[in-house]
Design a protein around this motif. Structure first.
Motif, PDB file in Angstrom:
ATOM      1  N   TYR A  29       0.847  -1.199   0.000  1.00  0.00           N
ATOM      2  CA  TYR A  29       0.000   0.000   0.000  1.00  0.00           C
ATOM      3  C   TYR A  29       0.877   1.242   0.000  1.00  0.00           C
ATOM      4  O   TYR A  29       2.070   1.164   0.238  1.00  0.00           O
ATOM      5  CB  TYR A  29      -0.985  -0.012   1.177  1.00  0.00           C
ATOM      6  N   LEU A  31       1.804   4.897   1.554  1.00  0.00           N
ATOM      7  CA  LEU A  31       1.725   5.644   2.794  1.00  0.00           C
ATOM      8  C   LEU A  31       2.664   6.834   2.698  1.00  0.00           C
ATOM      9  O   LEU A  31       3.875   6.657   2.510  1.00  0.00           O
ATOM     10  CB  LEU A  31       2.121   4.749   3.972  1.00  0.00           C
ATOM     11  N   ASN A  61      -4.610  10.659  12.279  1.00  0.00           N
ATOM     12  CA  ASN A  61      -4.297  10.291  10.902  1.00  0.00           C
ATOM     13  C   ASN A  61      -5.048   9.010  10.529  1.00  0.00           C
ATOM     14  O   ASN A  61      -4.966   8.017  11.247  1.00  0.00           O
ATOM     15  CB  ASN A  61      -2.788  10.101  10.760  1.00  0.00           C
ATOM     16  N   TYR A  62      -5.743   9.023   9.419  1.00  0.00           N
ATOM     17  CA  TYR A  62      -6.513   7.843   8.997  1.00  0.00           C
ATOM     18  C   TYR A  62      -5.657   6.788   8.314  1.00  0.00           C
ATOM     19  O   TYR A  62      -6.108   5.656   8.140  1.00  0.00           O
ATOM     20  CB  TYR A  62      -7.661   8.268   8.073  1.00  0.00           C
ATOM     21  N   SER A  63      -4.431   7.142   7.922  1.00  0.00           N
ATOM     22  CA  SER A  63      -3.608   6.159   7.215  1.00  0.00           C
ATOM     23  C   SER A  63      -2.309   5.817   7.929  1.00  0.00           C
ATOM     24  O   SER A  63      -1.833   4.695   7.816  1.00  0.00           O
ATOM     25  CB  SER A  63      -3.311   6.639   5.791  1.00  0.00           C
ATOM     26  N   ASP A  64      -1.707   6.728   8.666  1.00  0.00           N
ATOM     27  CA  ASP A  64      -0.384   6.521   9.257  1.00  0.00           C
ATOM     28  C   ASP A  64      -0.489   6.059  10.707  1.00  0.00           C
ATOM     29  O   ASP A  64      -0.467   6.856  11.645  1.00  0.00           O
ATOM     30  CB  ASP A  64       0.433   7.805   9.147  1.00  0.00           C
ATOM     31  N   SER A  92      -3.785   1.992  11.836  1.00  0.00           N
ATOM     32  CA  SER A  92      -4.694   3.122  11.598  1.00  0.00           C
ATOM     33  C   SER A  92      -6.004   2.574  11.037  1.00  0.00           C
ATOM     34  O   SER A  92      -6.142   1.366  10.794  1.00  0.00           O
ATOM     35  CB  SER A  92      -4.062   4.073  10.589  1.00  0.00           C
ATOM     36  N   LEU A  94      -7.088   2.929   7.962  1.00  0.00           N
ATOM     37  CA  LEU A  94      -6.750   2.322   6.672  1.00  0.00           C
ATOM     38  C   LEU A  94      -6.083   0.973   6.867  1.00  0.00           C
ATOM     39  O   LEU A  94      -6.468  -0.017   6.240  1.00  0.00           O
ATOM     40  CB  LEU A  94      -5.825   3.241   5.867  1.00  0.00           C
ATOM     41  N   GLU A  95      -5.084   0.917   7.733  1.00  0.00           N
ATOM     42  CA  GLU A  95      -4.357  -0.334   7.943  1.00  0.00           C
ATOM     43  C   GLU A  95      -5.272  -1.414   8.520  1.00  0.00           C
ATOM     44  O   GLU A  95      -5.161  -2.591   8.156  1.00  0.00           O
ATOM     45  CB  GLU A  95      -3.145  -0.083   8.846  1.00  0.00           C
ATOM     46  N   THR A 120      -6.257   5.493  15.237  1.00  0.00           N
ATOM     47  CA  THR A 120      -6.850   6.758  14.823  1.00  0.00           C
ATOM     48  C   THR A 120      -7.851   7.247  15.870  1.00  0.00           C
ATOM     49  O   THR A 120      -8.804   6.543  16.200  1.00  0.00           O
ATOM     50  CB  THR A 120      -7.552   6.600  13.456  1.00  0.00           C
TER      51      THR A 120
END
Length: 157
Positions: A29, A31, A61-64, A92, A94-95, A120
């Motif tokens: 993915y 990032l 953070n929604y991804s990190d 997160s 996303l993860e 998150t």
């Protein structure tokens, strides 16, 4: 603190669902503008996300997930400190979704009887959590005890 693998060459990536860096390779993915390999560890942690009513500005953070987890640890979160001690972090939003996709594909096994914390933050009072039985993303009071399956994110060289 555990010294974990830091990067991986694209040519050395195994198939999804195979061992990598002390866990199971979930997926590739992007990032922060960098392609990464997401790895789910076998370790399971349990605890509260943090203090109810305390805003952790760096954990939105929604991804990190790693950045969120570091902010949580700086705010005193014991599960965040434990995850970082494994050379890993709390996923997160996303993860968490990527881990759920790997479960749906039959590549990883996850506990289905409890909600899992994600890193998150939703608000000063709540943080996101996920039910890995059906992939339900929700939020709960930060002072609730939940489980965490730490992950690693390895930049792909």
């Amino acid at each position: 603190m555990t010294q974990a693998q830091q990067t991986i060459a694209a040519a050395e990536l195994p198939e999804r669902g195979q061992p990598l860096a002390g866990g199971i390779f979930v997926t590739r993915y992007w990032l922060n503008g960098e392609e990464c390999a997401l790895v789910l560890l076998d370790d399971e942690l349990s605890g509260v996300w943090g203090k109810y009513g305390e805003d952790v500005a760096g954990a939105k953070n929604y991804s990190d997930g790693e950045a969120n987890t570091r902010a949580m640890a700086e705010a005193g979160s014991e599960i965040a400190i434990k995850a970082l001690g494994l050379g890993a972090h709390i996923p997160s939003c996303l993860e968490g979704q990527l881990v759920m996709a790997a479960k749906a594909d039959g590549l990883v096994t996850l506990r289905e009887d409890r909600f899992h914390w994600l890193s998150t933050q939703y608000s000063a009072h709540y943080a996101y959590s996920m039910d890995f039985e059906d992939g339900w993303l929700t939020y709960g009071g930060k002072s609730y005890e939940r489980v965490v399956r730490p992950v690693r994110s390895l930049p792909i060289q």
